[in-house]
Design a protein around this motif. Structure first.
Motif, short mmCIF file in Angstrom:
data_model
loop_
_atom_site.label_atom_id
_atom_site.label_comp_id
_atom_site.label_asym_id
_atom_site.label_seq_id
_atom_site.Cartn_x
_atom_site.Cartn_y
_atom_site.Cartn_z
N UNK A 211 0.81 -1.23 0.00
CA UNK A 211 0.00 0.00 0.00
C UNK A 211 0.83 1.27 0.00
N UNK A 212 2.10 1.20 0.37
CA UNK A 212 2.95 2.39 0.40
C UNK A 212 3.82 2.52 -0.84
N UNK A 213 3.62 1.67 -1.85
CA UNK A 213 4.40 1.78 -3.08
C UNK A 213 4.03 3.03 -3.86
N UNK A 214 4.91 3.43 -4.76
CA UNK A 214 4.74 4.69 -5.49
C UNK A 214 3.50 4.68 -6.37
N UNK A 215 3.23 3.54 -7.01
CA UNK A 215 2.07 3.52 -7.92
C UNK A 215 0.77 3.63 -7.15
N UNK A 216 0.74 3.18 -5.88
CA UNK A 216 -0.46 3.34 -5.07
C UNK A 216 -0.63 4.80 -4.68
N UNK A 217 0.46 5.44 -4.30
CA UNK A 217 0.38 6.86 -3.98
C UNK A 217 -0.04 7.68 -5.19
N UNK A 218 0.47 7.30 -6.37
CA UNK A 218 0.08 8.01 -7.60
C UNK A 218 -1.40 7.82 -7.89
N UNK A 219 -1.94 6.63 -7.63
CA UNK A 219 -3.37 6.39 -7.84
C UNK A 219 -4.21 7.22 -6.87
N UNK A 220 -3.73 7.35 -5.62
CA UNK A 220 -4.45 8.19 -4.67
C UNK A 220 -4.44 9.64 -5.11
N UNK A 221 -3.27 10.10 -5.57
CA UNK A 221 -3.16 11.48 -6.03
C UNK A 221 -4.03 11.73 -7.25
N UNK A 222 -4.26 10.70 -8.04
CA UNK A 222 -5.11 10.85 -9.23
C UNK A 222 -6.58 10.85 -8.91
N UNK A 223 -6.96 10.67 -7.68
CA UNK A 223 -8.36 10.76 -7.28
C UNK A 223 -9.14 9.46 -7.37
N UNK A 224 -8.47 8.33 -7.51
CA UNK A 224 -9.18 7.05 -7.55
C UNK A 224 -9.76 6.71 -6.18
N UNK A 225 -10.87 6.02 -6.20
CA UNK A 225 -11.49 5.60 -4.95
C UNK A 225 -10.69 4.45 -4.34
N UNK A 226 -10.89 4.23 -3.05
CA UNK A 226 -10.15 3.16 -2.37
C UNK A 226 -10.45 1.78 -2.93
N UNK A 227 -11.73 1.43 -3.22
CA UNK A 227 -11.96 0.11 -3.85
C UNK A 227 -11.24 -0.03 -5.19
N UNK A 228 -11.19 1.04 -5.98
CA UNK A 228 -10.50 0.97 -7.26
C UNK A 228 -9.01 0.76 -7.06
N UNK A 229 -8.43 1.45 -6.09
CA UNK A 229 -7.00 1.28 -5.81
C UNK A 229 -6.73 -0.14 -5.32
N UNK A 230 -7.62 -0.64 -4.47
CA UNK A 230 -7.41 -1.95 -3.87
C UNK A 230 -7.49 -3.07 -4.90
N UNK A 231 -8.49 -3.01 -5.78
CA UNK A 231 -8.73 -4.13 -6.68
C UNK A 231 -8.13 -3.93 -8.07
N UNK A 232 -7.84 -2.69 -8.46
CA UNK A 232 -7.27 -2.47 -9.79
C UNK A 232 -5.75 -2.30 -9.77
N UNK A 233 -5.19 -1.91 -8.62
CA UNK A 233 -3.75 -1.64 -8.57
C UNK A 233 -3.02 -2.59 -7.61
N UNK A 234 -3.58 -2.79 -6.42
CA UNK A 234 -2.89 -3.64 -5.45
C UNK A 234 -3.10 -5.12 -5.75
N UNK A 235 -4.35 -5.51 -5.99
CA UNK A 235 -4.65 -6.93 -6.17
C UNK A 235 -3.87 -7.58 -7.32
N UNK A 236 -3.77 -6.97 -8.53
CA UNK A 236 -3.01 -7.63 -9.59
C UNK A 236 -1.54 -7.87 -9.23
#
Length: 325
Positions: A211-236
């Motif tokens: 959860x502290x990786x750069x691509x997760x922080x970039x997704x948060x900065x881009x305004x993605x919702x937490x479910x989207x970050x969790x299942x579209x970025x972290x899960x894969x």
């Protein structure tokens, strides 16, 4: 799906004149020494009922058929068919690769159906348990401290339970004489509700590490919702490790199903399972005469567990090499 086509005979069909018959000898040469391109078997007759001694009737030859017609069955439960992988030209003369049991039922046919039942139960149980564990673990790893403590406390409670005792108690609460479909659904549900804890712990740790990786922080900065970050970025990115864990769970659920059937609280006769077929190998006298035939369910279990372990080891090695590169 095609177990009934691979099995030459119905698993419940009895031939009372041939109890505990040995495996059929497939021959290419007749009694006169003549070679035949098409393999055949002799009719086998019970000559010693006390010791289950059989003799071949040399004058009666029955060619082996490939993809011949036999008893009717349903593919996937609704497609009628009657083609079997192998058999003989006479339905009264069986080609028994593993012989017959005490009731004259073909062991190979029963073994094929038993493998199908066990694989369906352990695979479906693994998928359902993995889904529950991944959901719990990902939510716990991405939530705050309070939610994480509650979810992991519940997970630890599940892990602390003696799983096999819980499975036995849950199965004993239902009637023993359940149809095969109902027994399968019950076993799948029991396995799913008792086996998701390890997957949840792994998923939680992976999410916390990711959860502290750069691509997760970039997704948060881009305004993605937490479910989207969790299942579209972290899960894969954590999926390979979760798949490896799910693969490790497969033999555990298989052995659990075998243990239940062996103890008499799993699938009941006349429907075959690896456990109740293995339980029938307890006759030491018959076991000494035909050890390979009677222990064929144990051999299948060994091959399956070993194959899964080797596949898991290979997957872990590939994943490690990929991460290093």
């Amino acid at each position: 799906i095609f177990g009934d086509a691979i099995a030459p005979y119905p698993y419940q069909a009895q031939v009372r004149e041939q109890p505990n018959a040995p495996a059929s000898a497939v021959r290419f040469r007749d009694a006169a020494g003549n070679f035949r391109l098409r393999p055949f078997v002799y009719r086998s007759v019970l000559t010693d009922r006390l010791n289950f001694g059989y003799e071949d009737v040399i004058g009666q030859q029955f060619p082996v058929t490939i993809l011949g017609r036999g008893s009717s069955y349903l593919i996937a439960g609704f497609i009628p068919a009657d083609v079997h992988l192998f058999g003989t030209t006479d339905e009264k003369v069986r080609l028994s690769l593993l012989g017959t049991d005490a009731l004259g039922r073909d062991r190979f046919s029963r073994l094929v159906i038993a493998i199908r039942f066990s694989l369906i139960v352990c695979l479906a149980g693994t998928l359902l348990a993995s889904a529950i564990g991944i959901l719990f673990g990902m939510l716990s790893g991405y939530s705050g401290r309070s939610a994480d403590a509650i979810l992991m406390g519940f997970t630890d409670s599940v892990l602390a339970l003696p799983t096999l005792i819980i499975i036995l108690a849950a199965r004993a609460a239902f009637p023993l004489e359940l149809p095969a479909f109902s027994a399968a659904m019950l076993l799948i549900l029991i396995f799913a509700l008792t086996g998701w804890g390890e997957m949840a712990r792994l998923a939680r740790g992976l999410v916390k590490a990711t959860r502290e990786n750069e691509y997760v922080k970039a997704a948060k900065a881009g305004g993605l919702t937490e479910p989207a970050i969790l299942f579209r970025h972290i899960f894969p990115n954590i999926a390979p490790a979760l798949i490896t864990q799910a693969t490790i769970m497969l033999p555990y659920f298989l052995l659990s199903e075998v243990a239940l059937s062996y103890l008499g609280v799993g699938l009941q006769e006349p429907v075959p399972s690896l456990g109740n077929m293995l339980a029938s190998a307890g006759d030491l006298g018959r076991l000494q005469q035909h050890p390979i035939l009677l222990l064929s369910p144990a051999i299948v279990i060994f091959i399956f567990v070993l194959s899964i372990r080797l596949f898991t080891k290979r997957a872990e090695s590939t994943e490690h090499n990929f991460s290093v590169s």
